[in-house]
Write a protein that holds these residues in place. Structure first.
Motif, PDB file in Angstrom:
ATOM      1  N   VAL A 196      15.781  -5.613   0.476  1.00  0.00           N
ATOM      2  CA  VAL A 196      15.243  -4.154   0.550  1.00  0.00           C
ATOM      3  C   VAL A 196      14.377  -3.962  -0.764  1.00  0.00           C
ATOM      4  O   VAL A 196      15.088  -4.384  -1.640  1.00  0.00           O
ATOM      5  N   VAL A 197      13.339  -3.217  -0.626  1.00  0.00           N
ATOM      6  CA  VAL A 197      12.801  -2.821  -2.057  1.00  0.00           C
ATOM      7  C   VAL A 197      12.859  -1.247  -2.040  1.00  0.00           C
ATOM      8  O   VAL A 197      12.799  -0.782  -1.037  1.00  0.00           O
ATOM      9  N   THR A 198      13.142  -0.827  -3.248  1.00  0.00           N
ATOM     10  CA  THR A 198      13.272   0.449  -3.570  1.00  0.00           C
ATOM     11  C   THR A 198      12.278   0.905  -4.744  1.00  0.00           C
ATOM     12  O   THR A 198      12.404   0.290  -5.715  1.00  0.00           O
ATOM     13  N   LEU A 199      11.528   1.854  -4.629  1.00  0.00           N
ATOM     14  CA  LEU A 199      10.838   2.510  -5.397  1.00  0.00           C
ATOM     15  C   LEU A 199      11.375   3.963  -5.970  1.00  0.00           C
ATOM     16  O   LEU A 199      11.770   4.766  -5.061  1.00  0.00           O
ATOM     17  N   ALA A 237      12.085  -5.086   3.334  1.00  0.00           N
ATOM     18  CA  ALA A 237      10.566  -5.708   2.800  1.00  0.00           C
ATOM     19  C   ALA A 237      10.185  -6.913   3.940  1.00  0.00           C
ATOM     20  O   ALA A 237       9.343  -7.380   4.036  1.00  0.00           O
ATOM     21  N   LEU A 238      11.713  -7.658   3.953  1.00  0.00           N
ATOM     22  CA  LEU A 238      11.130  -8.667   4.902  1.00  0.00           C
ATOM     23  C   LEU A 238      11.354  -8.381   6.503  1.00  0.00           C
ATOM     24  O   LEU A 238      12.638  -8.420   6.968  1.00  0.00           O
ATOM     25  N   ARG A 239      10.256  -8.176   7.116  1.00  0.00           N
ATOM     26  CA  ARG A 239      10.617  -7.834   8.551  1.00  0.00           C
ATOM     27  C   ARG A 239       9.997  -9.013   9.402  1.00  0.00           C
ATOM     28  O   ARG A 239       8.735  -9.542   9.142  1.00  0.00           O
ATOM     29  N   LEU A 284       5.490   4.705   8.675  1.00  0.00           N
ATOM     30  CA  LEU A 284       4.505   3.691   9.420  1.00  0.00           C
ATOM     31  C   LEU A 284       5.289   2.217   8.999  1.00  0.00           C
ATOM     32  O   LEU A 284       4.940   1.497   9.770  1.00  0.00           O
ATOM     33  N   VAL A 285       5.766   2.184   7.745  1.00  0.00           N
ATOM     34  CA  VAL A 285       6.338   0.857   7.548  1.00  0.00           C
ATOM     35  C   VAL A 285       7.889   0.786   7.520  1.00  0.00           C
ATOM     36  O   VAL A 285       8.687   0.040   7.039  1.00  0.00           O
ATOM     37  N   GLU A 286       8.502   1.845   8.585  1.00  0.00           N
ATOM     38  CA  GLU A 286       9.922   1.955   8.766  1.00  0.00           C
ATOM     39  C   GLU A 286      10.611   2.134   7.285  1.00  0.00           C
ATOM     40  O   GLU A 286      11.766   1.603   7.350  1.00  0.00           O
ATOM     41  N   GLN A 302       0.773  -1.176  -0.106  1.00  0.00           N
ATOM     42  CA  GLN A 302       0.062  -0.094  -0.054  1.00  0.00           C
ATOM     43  C   GLN A 302       0.823   1.363   0.014  1.00  0.00           C
ATOM     44  O   GLN A 302       0.599   2.105  -0.681  1.00  0.00           O
ATOM     45  N   CYS A 303       1.896   1.263   0.960  1.00  0.00           N
ATOM     46  CA  CYS A 303       2.817   2.282   0.910  1.00  0.00           C
ATOM     47  C   CYS A 303       3.642   2.651  -0.401  1.00  0.00           C
ATOM     48  O   CYS A 303       3.733   3.791  -1.102  1.00  0.00           O
TER      49      CYS A 303
END
Length: 127
Positions: free
Chosen positions: A68-71, A125-127, A102-104, A36-37
């Motif tokens: 880690v996901v990067t947009l 991404a994987l927390r 909110l999603v760090e 969503q973010c």
């Protein structure tokens, strides 16, 4: 990925912009909050490029490496002063930052007047 492709293509079509998309073939399942973010940040950044930046070209990329996901959303528009824009809450930057926190995640805004802008959102991404 499909949702991001869809909003990027429709924003480019609305604004008559050239679009450069770079999305991974496959990405691990992300939590709904993270998805969503990413989606909302991309949407907001694309809207800015179309409505405010007078850009002719936008690029949207999503990368996934080392969990880690990067947009990144780039445009070649008029650019702005990020400090001033955040202070006056132009371009929805505060909302983007709040969503990221909110999603760090970490939101970076790189722009200068006359030089286009790049908005980068990085989330573990994987927390």
């Amino acid at each position: 990925g499909l949702a991001l492709r869809h909003i990027a293509e429709s924003a480019a079509a609305r604004g008559g912009l050239q679009l450069e998309l770079s999305l991974p073939e496959a990405i691990p399942a992300l939590s709904p909050d993270v998805e969503q973010c990413l989606f909302r940040t991309a949407q907001e950044a694309l809207e800015n490029a179309v409505n405010h930046a007078r850009a002719t070209h936008i690029g949207l990329s999503l990368e996934y490496a080392d969990q880690v996901v990067t947009l990144k959303v780039r445009d070649n528009g008029t650019g702005f002063d990020p400090v001033q824009a955040a202070a006056e809450d132009h371009y929805g930057l505060l909302g983007m930052r709040e969503r990221a926190s909110l999603v760090e995640g970490d939101l970076k805004v790189d722009s200068r007047p006359g030089e286009g802008s790049t908005i980068s959102l990085t989330i573990g991404a994987l927390r």
